[in-house]
Scaffold this motif. Structure first.
Motif, PDB file in Angstrom:
ATOM      1  N   GLN B  15     -58.005  47.347  96.333  1.00  0.00           N
ATOM      2  CA  GLN B  15     -57.414  47.503  97.671  1.00  0.00           C
ATOM      3  C   GLN B  15     -57.474  48.957  98.132  1.00  0.00           C
ATOM      4  O   GLN B  15     -57.753  49.236  99.293  1.00  0.00           O
ATOM      5  CB  GLN B  15     -55.950  47.012  97.651  1.00  0.00           C
ATOM      6  N   GLU B  18     -60.865  49.846  99.278  1.00  0.00           N
ATOM      7  CA  GLU B  18     -61.097  49.340 100.641  1.00  0.00           C
ATOM      8  C   GLU B  18     -60.408  50.228 101.682  1.00  0.00           C
ATOM      9  O   GLU B  18     -60.945  50.463 102.759  1.00  0.00           O
ATOM     10  CB  GLU B  18     -60.580  47.894 100.760  1.00  0.00           C
ATOM     11  N   ASP B 103     -51.934  53.285 105.786  1.00  0.00           N
ATOM     12  CA  ASP B 103     -52.113  51.851 106.023  1.00  0.00           C
ATOM     13  C   ASP B 103     -50.808  51.366 106.662  1.00  0.00           C
ATOM     14  O   ASP B 103     -49.938  50.817 105.995  1.00  0.00           O
ATOM     15  CB  ASP B 103     -52.365  51.151 104.673  1.00  0.00           C
ATOM     16  N   TRP B 108     -54.375  46.790 104.043  1.00  0.00           N
ATOM     17  CA  TRP B 108     -55.205  46.919 102.845  1.00  0.00           C
ATOM     18  C   TRP B 108     -54.403  46.800 101.554  1.00  0.00           C
ATOM     19  O   TRP B 108     -54.895  46.254 100.584  1.00  0.00           O
ATOM     20  CB  TRP B 108     -55.944  48.264 102.856  1.00  0.00           C
ATOM     21  N   VAL B 109     -53.189  47.330 101.543  1.00  0.00           N
ATOM     22  CA  VAL B 109     -52.460  47.366 100.253  1.00  0.00           C
ATOM     23  C   VAL B 109     -51.180  46.509 100.292  1.00  0.00           C
ATOM     24  O   VAL B 109     -50.226  46.773  99.573  1.00  0.00           O
ATOM     25  CB  VAL B 109     -52.144  48.818  99.815  1.00  0.00           C
ATOM     26  N   GLU B 110     -51.195  45.502 101.141  1.00  0.00           N
ATOM     27  CA  GLU B 110     -50.157  44.462 101.195  1.00  0.00           C
ATOM     28  C   GLU B 110     -48.874  44.867 101.910  1.00  0.00           C
ATOM     29  O   GLU B 110     -48.268  44.073 102.601  1.00  0.00           O
ATOM     30  CB  GLU B 110     -49.827  43.922  99.796  1.00  0.00           C
TER      31      GLU B 110
END
Lengths: 169, 344
Positions: B15, B18, B103, B108-110
């Motif tokens: 993640q 990305e 983000d 991307w990282v929840e």
């Protein structure tokens, strides 16, 4: 059966977790969580049986203080003539000696807690009413403040016994 | 590491790759290594990792820390202003990590997160409060004064920090009181008449600020990385706002983390005024000491409510409501009103 008491049981659990479980857990998030849980269990072990007496004493103190504040507020209402204070006064006249919850000979912590919330609400309302109507400042208003802050000091001292209990030797 | 934890690390590594790919379009051959959780804060979960990528034929590397929003906690503040302030303060002389990537929606990282460059040093503040740490603590406190003076003399308008809510010397205190009181009314689980009274006092005694500056909002031992006697970075900007700088000074001197044993508040203030040119009026000083007891009270009640509602399972904040008694007692102790004090 009254032994082990809830306090003894919880205290033993906290000690076991601290002495046996914690050393096995490496530093990090999990360890922090376990440490926090132990702290909470240890506190509850010390205060579980004090909640009822604490609430009872708190309710008594608040009710007696409200009894002293009542004539002061009557003076404020008369001297300043504002509606909000008068409305609180009406509620206060109904509150000190009557709980909306049924009180038996040995009230439960739940009943005492409900009464405590009721009394707390009156204390909050008094202050909000006085704060809202500040156009005229009567002398009695200051006396109400003095009573309230002295009460808060006593309430916090009692609360400290529950939230930060001295360790038993 | 358990299989589950290893999988979580592997997924998060991907993640993060990305995220970097999206934010550094020219990046190729992105590698994320040494990903590991740091001790979690109560509002942000921190992860350390190393990033390496090729960009226009040049290999870039960065030691990174990702701060990802916790499920819920004591504070629920947006990430973007915090990140933008950190980014804007780079190069101003305020010790701060370099802002790398954000983000904001957790695409991307929840969960919402941002990435900062890793800075050397420790945040271990209990070490500074122990008697054997006094010499180092004194040095850190001396540097802390300089950091405060620098932060509060930064030209925030020139840095483009106009996105922070506007305030004025006359309304700064009122805005903060209104903000924290609104949180109190939203998160309290009982009437708390003493807190109601405290907010009334704060509303009736608001000071005028000497000037409006950036206020870190959580300026204290514990939120800085230090090495020896030097502060390498000021951390945890989630409560940053524009306001009266005295708020930061008094927050640094709350009993839980106060450096008073190595530098009395009076000396701190004197040094600060000399360095910054900002006078600290006694009324502002006592006012913000009182305000900060309430602020921490509300933070604690918010944490307790989050746990009680099941919005977080972080046990560390579960019992925070029990901590406020001592803050409220401190408030009463400091209350300057003679007619009230006489009765206590």
């Amino acid at each position: 059966m009254i032994r082990p008491t809830i306090g003894e049981l919880l205290s033993g659990v906290a000690t076991s977790l601290r002495e046996r479980v914690l050393p096995e857990i490496p530093a990090g998030t999990t360890r922090r969580q376990i440490q926090a849980a132990i702290g909470i269990i240890a506190r509850v072990a010390l205060v579980w049986d004090k909640t009822g007496p604490y609430l009872y004493a708190d309710n008594e103190d608040i009710a007696v203080t409200l009894g002293r504040i009542l004539p002061l507020l009557e003076r404020v209402a008369a001297e300043e003539g504002n509606a909000r204070v008068r409305a609180v006064l009406t509620r206060l006249q109904q509150t000190p000696n009557h709980s909306s919850e049924p009180v038996g000979p040995c009230p439960s912590a739940e009943v005492l807690g409900a009464r405590n919330l009721e009394l707390q609400e009156v204390l909050a309302e008094i202050q909000e009413a006085l704060h809202e109507a500040t156009a005229v400042q009567s002398v009695a208003r200051n006396e109400v403040s003095v009573e309230l802050y002295a009460l808060f000091r006593r309430m916090l001292s009692r609360e400290l016994e529950i939230t930060k209990p001295p360790r038993r030797s | 590491m358990s299989t589950g934890a290893a999988n979580a690390v592997s997924i998060l590594s991907e993640q993060l790759r990305e995220l970097i790919r999206a934010q550094v379009p020219a990046a190729q051959n992105i590698e994320v290594t040494n990903l590991s959780p740091l001790t979690a804060g109560n509002t942000r979960n921190a992860w350390s990792f190393d990033a390496r990528w090729d960009e226009n034929g040049i290999t870039q590397t960065a030691g990174c820390v990702m701060l990802r929003k916790a499920e819920a906690g004591q504070l629920e503040t947006p990430l973007i202003p915090e990140f933008e302030v950190i980014r804007a303060l780079g190069g101003t002389g305020v010790p701060i990590p370099r802002a790398l990537w954000i983000d904001p929606e957790g695409k991307w990282v929840e969960r919402p997160a941002f990435v900062l460059e890793r800075v050397a040093g420790t945040s271990d503040f209990p070490a500074l409060l122990r008697p054997e740490g006094a010499a180092i603590s004194r040095g850190v406190a001396e540097h802390l004064v300089e950091v405060a003076a620098r932060l509060h003399t930064v030209d925030w308008q020139a840095l483009g920090l106009g996105f922070l809510p506007a305030t004025s010397v006359k309304t700064a205190a009122a805005q903060q009181v209104e903000y924290w009181e609104s949180l109190f009314r939203r998160h309290r689980m009982e009437p708390h008449p003493m807190i109601v009274g405290a907010f009334i006092w704060l509303k009736e005694h608001q000071p005028v600020a000497d000037r409006i500056t950036i206020v870190h909002g959580d300026f204290r031992y514990g939120n800085l990385l230090y090495e020896g006697k030097r502060i390498n970075a000021l951390l945890d900007w989630e409560m940053v706002h524009l306001g009266d700088p005295v708020e930061d000074l008094t927050w640094a001197y709350r009993a839980l983390w106060s450096p008073a044993s190595v530098m009395p508040l009076e000396e701190f203030v004197e040094r600060y005024s000399k360095l910054s040119g900002i006078p600290v009026h006694p009324h502002n000083l006592i006012y913000y000491r009182l305000f900060n007891e309430m602020k921490h009270t509300i933070i604690s009640l918010t944490g307790a409510k989050s746990f009680n509602d099941g919005r977080t399972r972080n046990i560390v904040i579960a019992d925070r409501a029990a901590t406020v008694t001592s803050y409220l007692i401190q408030f009463l102790d400091w209350l300057p009103e003679p007619r009230v004090r006489a009765a206590l």
